[in-house]
Design a protein around this motif. Structure first.
Motif, PDB file in Angstrom:
ATOM      1  N   UNK A 156       0.757  -1.240   0.000  1.00  0.00           N
ATOM      2  CA  UNK A 156       0.000   0.000   0.000  1.00  0.00           C
ATOM      3  C   UNK A 156       0.785   1.285   0.000  1.00  0.00           C
ATOM      4  N   UNK A 157       2.086   1.228  -0.262  1.00  0.00           N
ATOM      5  CA  UNK A 157       2.875   2.459  -0.266  1.00  0.00           C
ATOM      6  C   UNK A 157       2.362   3.409  -1.345  1.00  0.00           C
ATOM      7  N   UNK A 158       2.167   4.683  -0.960  1.00  0.00           N
ATOM      8  CA  UNK A 158       1.704   5.713  -1.897  1.00  0.00           C
ATOM      9  C   UNK A 158       2.882   6.558  -2.341  1.00  0.00           C
ATOM     10  N   UNK A 169       5.686   9.264   5.500  1.00  0.00           N
ATOM     11  CA  UNK A 169       5.107   8.283   6.430  1.00  0.00           C
ATOM     12  C   UNK A 169       4.381   8.950   7.592  1.00  0.00           C
ATOM     13  N   UNK A 170       4.804  10.183   7.957  1.00  0.00           N
ATOM     14  CA  UNK A 170       4.173  10.844   9.095  1.00  0.00           C
ATOM     15  C   UNK A 170       4.887  12.130   9.492  1.00  0.00           C
ATOM     16  N   UNK A 171       4.316  12.820  10.472  1.00  0.00           N
ATOM     17  CA  UNK A 171       4.866  14.083  10.953  1.00  0.00           C
ATOM     18  C   UNK A 171       4.859  14.114  12.479  1.00  0.00           C
ATOM     19  N   UNK A 194       1.442   2.654   7.813  1.00  0.00           N
ATOM     20  CA  UNK A 194       0.826   1.326   7.877  1.00  0.00           C
ATOM     21  C   UNK A 194       1.480   0.362   6.887  1.00  0.00           C
ATOM     22  N   UNK A 195       1.927   0.885   5.748  1.00  0.00           N
ATOM     23  CA  UNK A 195       2.633   0.023   4.799  1.00  0.00           C
ATOM     24  C   UNK A 195       3.929  -0.490   5.422  1.00  0.00           C
ATOM     25  N   UNK A 196       4.636   0.368   6.158  1.00  0.00           N
ATOM     26  CA  UNK A 196       5.856  -0.063   6.836  1.00  0.00           C
ATOM     27  C   UNK A 196       5.521  -1.079   7.917  1.00  0.00           C
ATOM     28  N   UNK A 197       4.420  -0.862   8.638  1.00  0.00           N
ATOM     29  CA  UNK A 197       4.047  -1.789   9.700  1.00  0.00           C
ATOM     30  C   UNK A 197       3.687  -3.175   9.175  1.00  0.00           C
ATOM     31  N   UNK A 198       3.294  -3.259   7.916  1.00  0.00           N
ATOM     32  CA  UNK A 198       3.037  -4.573   7.349  1.00  0.00           C
ATOM     33  C   UNK A 198       4.339  -5.330   7.125  1.00  0.00           C
TER      34      UNK A 198
END
Length: 476
Positions: A303-305, A310-312, A376-380
């Motif tokens: 699901x990587x876009x 990834x976040x802030x 979430x893609x990294x967490x997968x």
């Protein structure tokens, strides 16, 4: 074909021989040669098997670790099992349960032949790779000591996002710029994220592990608290060997069976590995293009876009309702801004329409983060928030961004695995849903349960599993 070699990823304090040890990989350990058949072993055979493992008649008592010796044929450097129950408190991690499962190890492996056959593994391959296979019980001590779940969030980040790792990551990106560019173009995954996974998983290939993946997954498929999960991993490892993607002496990795510089589990290899160098093999161990591309392909399919972060890190206003910090509550950056959140570095959010959820891993006393879909893609890749945070933060640092701005509550005592298991048990007994049975791991479901308890008890519902909270649960 570009090869991943010991000299391709050196570290200042390590010699080439320390880095990869490709030419002297430890052979698969065999404590006793056991013929795998489709029948259960006779009681005497099972007892002889236990005798060879423990050096004694298997009874209710445990030989102290200091007096245990390695059975004939075991590698000289292999440490024995402590003989103690796992710290998680899981019933399958008690010493008695471990010994009972060990007695059935040959039969457990034999029972997996029909499923291996359904996956295309020949009987010849099955017997070649499983004959003489024995469990490494030391893994039972390691299973309940995973740093993602036992270290404080801040200690985990300190360890993995170090100045040395940031520097080495930038060197890796520069040295392999053409490969990273080609992979980034093909899969749309930020090259610094792929490099960060390489850095966090194996310190850029210098710490890939030297355990037999087949033996590790076989052990965990038959002994311990995650047998169902590891049965699939063991069977996938057999498939890899049968098809010849990775040669047996290079299928070495971590205690849990992850292998290669970016630590693919066997089932992940099946799903995501690609032959980027075009040699007809998907080799994530020795082919640098295959390894980088397979890692990017994994993230893309998870699901990587492309073009997004990834976040802030954000600052939460006084009086904020921490019930809003929930992985199921996704708001746009514009909506979070209206609630008073702002980036910690003072910069605006580049895409106000992007959606994210709020994570406060250390509660109200620590920093806060808005996590986008790419988190979430990294967490997968590894389902631990501390891990995913380390990946994202290391990538940012390699790109030139600064450290986390807000301080961590470093005075907080970190709960042990047993204490986390106990905390979850108290919550379940009080009717709070932690998303399943207690495991000793505090994830999103457990944090939600903590918040609901805190709210009911008149406390700030920040979801932080503190020693103070555990004391309160014990006393109420």
């Amino acid at each position: 074909m570009a090869k991943i070699t010991a000299t391709s990823v050196p570290t200042p304090d390590a010699s080439p021989g320390d880095l990869r040890r490709r030419g002297s990989v430890r052979r698969l350990a065999t404590i006793a040669m056991l013929a795998v058949s489709l029948a259960l072993p006779a009681p005497a055979e099972a007892q002889n098997f236990l005798d060879s493992l423990f050096g004694q008649r298997a009874t209710g008592s445990v030989t102290p670790a200091s007096t245990q010796t390695l059975a004939p044929g075991a590698p000289g450097g292999e440490r024995p099992w402590s003989g103690e129950s796992g710290s998680s408190g899981h019933p399958e991690m008690t010493a008695d349960a471990i010994r009972a499962a060990t007695a059935q190890f040959p039969a457990c492996i034999a029972r997996l032949w029909p499923e291996a056959a359904r996956r295309g593994v020949s009987r010849e391959s099955f017997h070649r790779y499983t004959a003489g296979l024995t469990p490494e019980l030391r893994l039972m001590d390691l299973m309940d000591a995973q740093p993602e779940f036992t270290k404080a969030f801040w200690d985990y980040l300190d360890l993995l996002v170090s100045d040395a790792r940031i520097k080495r990551g930038r060197e890796i990106l520069a040295q392999n710029a053409a490969t990273f560019a080609a992979v980034e173009k093909a899969y749309g995954v930020d090259r610094t994220i792929v490099a960060a996974i390489w850095g966090v998983e194996s310190n850029f290939g210098t710490q890939i592990g030297d355990r037999s993946v087949l033996r590790s997954t076989a052990t965990l498929a038959c002994v311990g608290r995650r047998q169902s999960y590891f049965r699939d991993e063991f069977l996938a490892a057999l498939e890899i060997l049968h098809r010849g993607d990775v040669v047996p002496e290079h299928l070495m990795g971590s205690w849990a069976g992850a292998f290669g510089p970016t630590q693919f589990m066997p089932t992940s290899f099946k799903r995501f590995a690609v032959d980027f160098d075009g040699d007809g093999r998907r080799d994530v161990v020795d082919s640098l293009p295959d390894m980088i591309a397979s890692t990017a392909n994994n993230l893309k399919k998870d699901g990587w876009e492309a073009g997004k972060t990834w976040g802030y890190e954000v600052v939460v206003p006084q009086g904020f309702n921490y019930l809003m910090a929930d992985s199921s509550r996704w708001l746009t950056m514009q909506e979070w801004t209206r609630l008073g959140l702002a980036r910690a570095n003072g910069k605006p959010f580049p895409r106000p329409a992007d959606k994210a959820y709020l994570l406060v891993p250390a509660g109200r006393r620590g920093p806060a983060f808005l996590m986008l879909g790419n988190f979430r893609a990294i967490m997968k890749y590894n389902p631990a928030e501390a891990y995913a945070m380390a990946i994202g933060h290391l990538a940012d640092r390699m790109r030139g961004d600064g450290p986390i701005v807000q301080p961590w509550p470093r005075d907080e005592r970190v709960l042990t695995s047993a204490e986390r298991y106990e905390l979850q048990t108290h919550l379940v007994r009080r009717g709070f849903d932690i998303g399943g049975e207690p495991t000793g791991r505090i994830g999103p479901k457990s944090r939600t349960a903590i918040k609901r308890y805190q709210q009911a008890a008149g406390l700030t519902p920040d979801g932080f599993a503190s020693a103070t909270l555990l004391d309160q649960l014990r006393s109420r």
